[in-house]
Design a protein around this motif. Structure first.
Motif, PDB file in Angstrom:
ATOM      1  N   ARG A  49     -84.308  99.184  37.531  1.00  0.00           N
ATOM      2  CA  ARG A  49     -84.644  97.760  37.525  1.00  0.00           C
ATOM      3  C   ARG A  49     -83.654  97.035  36.634  1.00  0.00           C
ATOM      4  NH1 ARG A  49     -88.318 100.599  34.486  1.00  0.00           N
ATOM      5  NH2 ARG A  49     -88.795  99.844  32.388  1.00  0.00           N
ATOM      6  N   ARG A  92     -84.583  94.076  35.117  1.00  0.00           N
ATOM      7  CA  ARG A  92     -85.322  93.302  34.126  1.00  0.00           C
ATOM      8  C   ARG A  92     -86.484  94.113  33.589  1.00  0.00           C
ATOM      9  NH1 ARG A  92     -89.048  87.759  34.601  1.00  0.00           N
ATOM     10  NH2 ARG A  92     -89.259  87.503  32.335  1.00  0.00           N
ATOM     11  N   ASP A  93     -86.663  94.068  32.280  1.00  0.00           N
ATOM     12  CA  ASP A  93     -87.825  94.670  31.641  1.00  0.00           C
ATOM     13  C   ASP A  93     -88.317  93.681  30.588  1.00  0.00           C
ATOM     14  OD1 ASP A  93     -89.556  97.113  31.149  1.00  0.00           O
ATOM     15  OD2 ASP A  93     -88.724  96.800  29.146  1.00  0.00           O
ATOM     16  N   LEU A  97     -82.729  91.934  30.090  1.00  0.00           N
ATOM     17  CA  LEU A  97     -82.100  91.990  31.414  1.00  0.00           C
ATOM     18  C   LEU A  97     -80.806  92.779  31.319  1.00  0.00           C
ATOM     19  CD1 LEU A  97     -83.073  88.616  31.020  1.00  0.00           C
ATOM     20  CD2 LEU A  97     -83.213  89.117  33.463  1.00  0.00           C
ATOM     21  N   CYS A 123     -90.654  83.416  35.726  1.00  0.00           N
ATOM     22  CA  CYS A 123     -90.538  84.268  36.913  1.00  0.00           C
ATOM     23  C   CYS A 123     -89.255  84.004  37.696  1.00  0.00           C
ATOM     24  CB  CYS A 123     -91.748  84.100  37.819  1.00  0.00           C
ATOM     25  SG  CYS A 123     -91.925  82.443  38.505  1.00  0.00           S
ATOM     26  N   ASP A 146     -86.967  86.884  37.707  1.00  0.00           N
ATOM     27  CA  ASP A 146     -87.195  88.005  38.628  1.00  0.00           C
ATOM     28  C   ASP A 146     -86.232  87.941  39.810  1.00  0.00           C
ATOM     29  OD1 ASP A 146     -89.273  88.966  37.085  1.00  0.00           O
ATOM     30  OD2 ASP A 146     -90.826  87.945  38.229  1.00  0.00           O
ATOM     31  N   THR A 147     -85.797  86.738  40.175  1.00  0.00           N
ATOM     32  CA  THR A 147     -84.903  86.616  41.324  1.00  0.00           C
ATOM     33  C   THR A 147     -83.525  87.190  41.027  1.00  0.00           C
ATOM     34  OG1 THR A 147     -84.082  84.392  40.773  1.00  0.00           O
ATOM     35  CG2 THR A 147     -86.113  84.533  42.060  1.00  0.00           C
ATOM     36  N   GLU A 158     -82.924  90.152  39.668  1.00  0.00           N
ATOM     37  CA  GLU A 158     -82.980  91.519  40.189  1.00  0.00           C
ATOM     38  C   GLU A 158     -83.138  91.540  41.700  1.00  0.00           C
ATOM     39  OE1 GLU A 158     -86.165  95.165  40.180  1.00  0.00           O
ATOM     40  OE2 GLU A 158     -85.567  94.384  38.210  1.00  0.00           O
ATOM     41  N   ARG A 159     -83.983  90.681  42.232  1.00  0.00           N
ATOM     42  CA  ARG A 159     -84.253  90.689  43.669  1.00  0.00           C
ATOM     43  C   ARG A 159     -83.011  90.320  44.480  1.00  0.00           C
ATOM     44  NH1 ARG A 159     -89.497  91.227  44.993  1.00  0.00           N
ATOM     45  NH2 ARG A 159     -91.013  91.037  43.297  1.00  0.00           N
ATOM     46  N   HIS A 163     -90.390  83.552  44.061  1.00  0.00           N
ATOM     47  CA  HIS A 163     -90.784  84.956  43.941  1.00  0.00           C
ATOM     48  C   HIS A 163     -91.843  85.187  42.859  1.00  0.00           C
ATOM     49  CE1 HIS A 163     -87.780  86.127  46.784  1.00  0.00           C
ATOM     50  NE2 HIS A 163     -86.799  85.653  46.053  1.00  0.00           N
ATOM     51  N   CYS A 164     -92.465  84.119  42.372  1.00  0.00           N
ATOM     52  CA  CYS A 164     -93.421  84.299  41.281  1.00  0.00           C
ATOM     53  C   CYS A 164     -94.597  85.185  41.684  1.00  0.00           C
ATOM     54  CB  CYS A 164     -93.937  82.941  40.802  1.00  0.00           C
ATOM     55  SG  CYS A 164     -92.724  82.028  39.812  1.00  0.00           S
ATOM     56  N   ARG A 198     -94.009  89.139  41.883  1.00  0.00           N
ATOM     57  CA  ARG A 198     -93.752  89.960  40.697  1.00  0.00           C
ATOM     58  C   ARG A 198     -94.907  90.896  40.426  1.00  0.00           C
ATOM     59  NH1 ARG A 198     -92.344  88.052  34.476  1.00  0.00           N
ATOM     60  NH2 ARG A 198     -92.076  90.142  33.683  1.00  0.00           N
TER      61      ARG A 198
END
Length: 520
Positions: free
Chosen positions: A296, A298-299, A303, A345, A348-349, A351-352, A516-517, A520
């Motif tokens: 991944r 992000r943690d 990042l 959030c 998160d995009t 990583e996506r 993408h919220c 997650r």
């Protein structure tokens, strides 16, 4: 190199973003984030930027990003036009295969306003360093991040100097750009999957007069069969250096520096065909390569970026360019979240969008690494223009994306959300991409569809169709339609086939921040 952060009271310091590592990736994200006005502190354990050349090729997409950062001319001054790739038995012999650089009239020049270039990493990093500091970032060399403690709304890191003194830094987010052996990735327990590339690589940076072998010929890279080695041109014509790339032979001891240099001199004589060559070897590195991807990116508030997120064989210049493009994707999102314009959030995009492309790029680098110089491309190899200019970010939130769904032909761009805003040539010789605001969303539309009115955070750009170069008018209409909203990283966020209202644009920006919220 001077330290831009180690003056004054150093007991405690707050910053919005702490970047661990001041290599190509770390300096890029520091500069891009500072361009947005984000408070950035970059910590680097080494005393300065890179001394040994690593990456050299700067692809067209990265050149676009350096244009937006305002350093294009510095990059051009520090490097040179590409010289192509050659294959020969020895440097003195005839080239049995030749892959020329892209010519100004080739199809590739139609896809981007700036073309790929040659600029050594040890020359590129100082440019990014100076620009980051100029924009307000602080950079602390000889500074190690010893530990991280994350709370609900911040991360506290302990920064240690060589004399043992330390200080605590509280940051909203931490970007780990500390390389393939990332200590931050290890501290966070993030998995690292892939496989090593067999063998140990040896790189020697040297000075020598190779003109007796070159006889006026020029190439950026030459594979020399007799010595199973590569020669890479470094610097430029005025300050020419060379880099030998080969492999560690079984009877070589990498720790015996003097003997290793003598053996490399023998290799260089065999490679060049110059029996009396006396190279001035300035630096020697050995390393093992691999193809790895982090589980991944992000943690929590940490990042991963660059080699800390992915590592790949050094073929095709894909690793360094991918890192810079990761940084560009991440920087505007960090800025929007830190300003309070977007929810957390949004991160998160990163990583996506970037991790599937990271996996694809690793696979492409492995394909290139297995290719025999001078032979046809292996099945499945995607050309660099498609891979870097024709990317398609996933829009459905699913991590399982087929590789062929991650790219499109940049010569016939779809204009779909998640794709790069395509280059449109203008009659004055400029590019539509130069009109994009690198620090905000930009709404592009033609004069037949007037703007809906000012919207906070959106720059309006009206394009007169008559000002679009005739060859690109169909591309403009197909990609931008009635109007297109472009993200700060030059990616299409939304398009419309009917005149847009201010509410439409506000909703499109809100959707880009929240899409993408729920995933997650």
């Amino acid at each position: 190199m001077a330290d831009s952060d180690m003056n004054g009271d150093e007991n405690f310091c707050d910053t919005e973003v702490l970047v661990v590592g001041a290599g190509l990736a770390g300096l890029a994200v520091g500069a891009f984030a500072a361009l947005h006005g984000t408070q950035v502190l970059v910590a680097e354990r080494h005393p300065g930027t890179a001394l040994h050349p690593k990456a050299r090729l700067v692809n067209a997409r990265s050149m676009e990003l350096y244009t937006a950062l305002g350093v294009l001319e510095q990059v051009r001054a520090a490097g040179e036009e590409q010289g192509g790739f050659a294959v020969a038995e020895r440097l003195v012999d005839e080239h049995t295969a030749w892959i020329p650089p892209a010519e100004p009239t080739s199809e590739a020049t139609d896809l981007a306003p700036v073309q790929q270039y040659s600029c050594d990493q040890q020359r590129l990093e100082p440019i990014l360093y100076r620009r980051a500091v100029e924009l307000g970032a602080r950079v602390s060399f000889e500074t190690t991040v010893a530990d991280l403690v994350e709370t609900r709304d911040a991360v506290t890191a302990r920064l240690v100097r060589p004399d043992g003194t330390s200080r605590r830094v509280r940051a909203r987010y931490v970007v780990a750009a500390d390389g393939a052996r990332s200590s931050i990735r290890g501290l966070r327990g993030i998995g690292w999957r892939g496989e090593p590339v067999p063998g140990t690589a040896v790189s020697a940076l040297f000075r020598a007069d190779l003109e007796p072998a070159l006889r006026g010929r020029r190439a950026d890279a030459i594979f020399l069969r007799s010595a199973e080695s590569f020669l890479f041109a470094r610097g430029d014509a005025d300050q020419r250096r060379w880099q030998l790339g080969t492999y560690l032979r079984p009877d070589w001891d990498p720790d015996d520096t003097a003997t290793l240099r003598r053996r490399l001199t023998t290799i260089l004589r065999a490679a060049t065909g110059l029996d009396e060559l006396r190279p001035e070897i300035e630096d020697v590195l050995t390393w093992t390569a691999g193809a790895y991807l982090a589980d991944r990116y992000r943690d929590g508030r940490v990042l991963l970026l660059g080699d800390a997120a992915h590592t790949m064989p050094q073929y095709g210049g894909l690793g360094g360019n991918t890192a810079v493009q990761d940084a560009h994707n991440l920087a505007w999102k960090l800025a929007a979240v830190c300003r309070g314009d977007a929810p957390a959030c949004l991160l998160d995009t990163y990583e996506r969008e970037r991790r599937p492309l990271g996996a694809l790029t690793i696979a492409q680098a492995v394909l290139r690494a297995g290719k025999v110089p001078g032979h046809p491309d292996p099945p499945g190899q995607i050309d660099t223009a498609t891979l870097t200019l024709g990317f398609r970010y996933p829009q459905n939130g699913s991590p399982d994306i087929a590789p062929d769904a991650l790219v499109e032909n940049p010569a016939t761009p779809s204009g779909d959300p998640g794709t790069r805003a395509p280059h449109i040539a203008l009659c004055d010789g400029g590019s539509l991409l130069a009109l994009l605001d690198p620090t905000s969303f930009t709404f592009i539309h033609d004069t037949h569809h007037p703007p809906p009115g000012p919207v906070a955070g959106i720059t309006d750009r009206t394009i007169l169709l008559d000002n679009v170069a005739m060859a690109h008018r169909a591309r403009f209409t197909a990609a931008y339609r009635v109007g297109a909203l472009i993200r700060p990283d030059g990616v299409i966020a939304w398009r419309t086939t009917v005149p847009a209202s201010t509410d439409d644009l506000r909703a499109a920006v809100d959707d880009a921040w929240h899409r993408h919220c729920e995933a997650r």
